[in-house]
Design an enzyme around this catalytic site. Structure first.
Site, PDB file in Angstrom:
ATOM      1  N   SER A  51      34.534  49.652  42.592  1.00 53.85           N
ATOM      2  CA  SER A  51      34.670  48.229  42.495  1.00 53.85           C
ATOM      3  C   SER A  51      35.241  47.899  41.419  1.00 53.85           C
ATOM      4  CB  SER A  51      33.571  47.491  42.892  1.00 53.85           C
ATOM      5  OG  SER A  51      32.389  47.118  42.021  1.00 53.85           O
ATOM      6  N   TYR A 170      46.791  35.507  51.480  1.00 58.47           N
ATOM      7  CA  TYR A 170      46.002  36.604  52.401  1.00 58.47           C
ATOM      8  C   TYR A 170      46.499  37.057  53.511  1.00 58.47           C
ATOM      9  CZ  TYR A 170      41.225  38.021  53.824  1.00 58.47           C
ATOM     10  OH  TYR A 170      40.426  38.932  54.417  1.00 58.47           O
TER      11      TYR A 170
HETATM   12  P1  NDP Z   1      33.385  40.456  48.960  1.00 59.14           P
HETATM   13  O1  NDP Z   1      34.244  39.207  48.490  1.00 59.14           O
HETATM   14  O2  NDP Z   1      31.876  40.131  49.426  1.00 59.14           O
HETATM   15  O3  NDP Z   1      33.352  41.865  48.071  1.00 59.14           O
HETATM   16  C1  NDP Z   1      34.625  42.142  47.876  1.00 59.14           C
HETATM   17  C2  NDP Z   1      34.493  43.838  47.214  1.00 59.14           C
HETATM   18  O4  NDP Z   1      35.935  43.886  46.742  1.00 59.14           O
HETATM   19  C3  NDP Z   1      33.795  43.644  45.694  1.00 59.14           C
HETATM   20  O5  NDP Z   1      33.052  44.626  45.593  1.00 59.14           O
HETATM   21  C4  NDP Z   1      34.637  43.360  44.731  1.00 59.14           C
HETATM   22  O6  NDP Z   1      34.526  44.102  43.482  1.00 59.14           O
HETATM   23  C5  NDP Z   1      35.766  44.415  45.378  1.00 59.14           C
HETATM   24  N1  NDP Z   1      37.207  44.016  44.677  1.00 59.14           N
HETATM   25  C6  NDP Z   1      37.791  42.898  44.576  1.00 59.14           C
HETATM   26  N2  NDP Z   1      39.146  43.037  43.997  1.00 59.14           N
HETATM   27  C7  NDP Z   1      39.059  44.208  43.575  1.00 59.14           C
HETATM   28  C8  NDP Z   1      40.036  45.110  42.859  1.00 59.14           C
HETATM   29  N3  NDP Z   1      41.108  44.680  42.373  1.00 59.14           N
HETATM   30  N4  NDP Z   1      39.494  46.267  42.619  1.00 59.14           N
HETATM   31  C9  NDP Z   1      38.284  47.001  42.999  1.00 59.14           C
HETATM   32  N5  NDP Z   1      37.380  46.351  43.682  1.00 59.14           N
HETATM   33  C10 NDP Z   1      37.926  45.083  43.975  1.00 59.14           C
HETATM   34  O7  NDP Z   1      34.320  40.641  50.293  1.00 59.14           O
HETATM   35  P2  NDP Z   1      33.917  41.027  51.768  1.00 59.14           P
HETATM   36  O8  NDP Z   1      32.874  42.095  51.851  1.00 59.14           O
HETATM   37  O9  NDP Z   1      33.730  39.890  52.827  1.00 59.14           O
HETATM   38  O10 NDP Z   1      35.246  41.956  52.482  1.00 59.14           O
HETATM   39  C11 NDP Z   1      35.475  43.081  52.280  1.00 59.14           C
HETATM   40  C12 NDP Z   1      36.970  43.210  52.770  1.00 59.14           C
HETATM   41  O11 NDP Z   1      36.870  42.601  54.184  1.00 59.14           O
HETATM   42  C13 NDP Z   1      38.264  42.517  52.103  1.00 59.14           C
HETATM   43  O12 NDP Z   1      39.299  43.207  52.303  1.00 59.14           O
HETATM   44  C14 NDP Z   1      38.332  41.237  53.040  1.00 59.14           C
HETATM   45  O13 NDP Z   1      39.534  40.732  52.926  1.00 59.14           O
HETATM   46  C15 NDP Z   1      37.986  41.701  54.513  1.00 59.14           C
HETATM   47  N6  NDP Z   1      37.638  40.863  55.453  1.00 59.14           N
HETATM   48  C16 NDP Z   1      36.503  39.853  55.020  1.00 59.14           C
HETATM   49  C17 NDP Z   1      36.205  38.896  56.015  1.00 59.14           C
HETATM   50  C18 NDP Z   1      34.981  38.354  56.145  1.00 59.14           C
HETATM   51  O14 NDP Z   1      34.909  37.215  57.023  1.00 59.14           O
HETATM   52  N7  NDP Z   1      34.034  38.396  54.847  1.00 59.14           N
HETATM   53  C19 NDP Z   1      37.137  38.709  57.163  1.00 59.14           C
HETATM   54  C20 NDP Z   1      38.221  39.674  57.386  1.00 59.14           C
HETATM   55  C21 NDP Z   1      38.557  40.830  56.470  1.00 59.14           C
HETATM   56  P3  NDP Z   1      33.091  43.406  42.696  1.00 59.14           P
HETATM   57  O15 NDP Z   1      31.981  43.398  43.159  1.00 59.14           O
HETATM   58  O16 NDP Z   1      33.297  44.283  41.363  1.00 59.14           O
HETATM   59  O17 NDP Z   1      33.882  42.026  42.483  1.00 59.14           O
END
Ligand code: NDP
Length: 262
Positions: A51, A170
């Site tokens: 992450s 997005y």
């Molecule tokens: P969260 O915001 O809870 O977590 C996102 C994670 O991605 C975090 O661990 C964050 O790191 C990491 N991250 C973000 N940017 C980067 C980067 N540039 N490099 C490395 N790591 C990165 O998101 P969700 O768990 O909700 O979502 C996970 C995936 O599912 C995403 O791709 C999202 O688009 C997709 N999704 C989610 C939905 C939802 O309703 N929640 C619906 C549809 C799709 P850090 O912890 O260090 O900030």
């Protein structure tokens, strides 16, 4: 183990489908990614939890190791940074050996109507959600091509299928990720690497925590199963797609959305 083995022994054997498998989960620090990493570790996988922030992936790895000792290693890397991801692949190779399964889950939102969207909001979302997957697939593809049961699983979104006002960046990133998934599936099929996309609907995580109550209620009206999803709903499908049972599935986009996009 035989059919006469005690139930606990049979359970343990079926729960270790990923013993000797190494998995990379981007965005594994929280939410859906952390649950995917946990679920694969539960079945014996070694997991690289990637992450942005060291605090986030460090905490997630610590929590997973508390349940499944020695299974998780944390790597703080920005997936949008091509050189950093190349370096990540080198470090994971040295630390964990081969990689069998790559889960591209890191994703961000920077919502706003197109009329007001700043260029940096477009770039951040495309660079993380789409270029991030390009970077990791480029970095790990050679290793995957030589690995046993190789898998690429991309976490897209139903918004990449149906669009959403206020999410042009997005929607474009996730629709792009779906196209990327299909092209990669075709390119790597000859080497038995499967590549599929999971399209979650509305899942309760930090990403959706701040949405106003009115928006949540409006979304709920559109979900036939009348409930939001949770991280385990997504992890269950990812675990299946990562398993040997899914060897004949590639280039697919599977929605986990309570029927929202049927
Ligand atoms: P969260 O915001 O809870 O977590 C996102 C994670 O991605 C975090 O661990 C964050 O790191 C990491 N991250 C973000 N940017 C980067 C980067 N540039 N490099 C490395 N790591 C990165 O998101 P969700 O768990 O909700 O979502 C996970 C995936 O599912 C995403 O791709 C999202 O688009 C997709 N999704 C989610 C939905 C939802 O309703 N929640 C619906 C549809 C799709 P850090 O912890 O260090 O900030």
């Amino acid at each position: 183990m035989t059919i006469d083995s005690p139930p606990a022994a049979r359970h343990n054997a079926t729960m270790q489908r990923f013993a000797n498998k190494t998995v990379v989960v981007t965005g594994g620090g929280r939410g859906i990614g952390q649950e995917i990493a946990r679920a694969l570790a539960a079945e014996g996988a070694k997991v690289a939890v990637v992450s942005r922030s060291a605090a986030s992936c460090g905490k997630a790895a610590e929590e997973i190791n508390a349940e499944y000792p020695g299974s998780a290693t944390a790597y703080a890397v920005d997936v949008a940074d091509h050189a950093a991801v190349q370096d990540l692949a080198k470090r994971i190779g040295e630390d964990l050996g081969t990689v069998n399964i790559l889960v591209n889950n890191a994703g961000v939102t920077r919502d706003g109507l197109l009329m007001r969207m700043k260029e940096e909001d477009w770039d951040t979302v495309l660079d993380t959600n789409l270029k991030g997957a390009f970077n990791t697939v480029k970095a790990f593809m050679r290793v995957l091509m030589k690995a046993e049961d190789p898998r690429i699983i991309n976490i897209a979104s139903v918004i990449g299928l149906i669009g959403n006002a206020g999410q042009t960046n997005y929607s474009a990133s996730k629709a792009g990720l779906i196209g990327f998934t299909k092209a990669v599936a075709r390119e790597l099929a000859g080497r038995a690497v499967t590549c599929n996309a999971v399209a979650p609907g509305f899942i309760t995580t930090d990403m959706t925590a701040d949405l106003p109550q009115a928006v949540r209620e409006a979304v709920l009206q559109k979900i036939p199963l009348s409930d939001f999803g949770n991280t385990a709903d997504i992890a269950a499908l990812v675990v299946f797609l990562a398993s040997p049972a899914a060897r004949y599935i590639t280039g697919q986009v599977i929605a986990v959305d309570g029927g929202m996009t049927m």
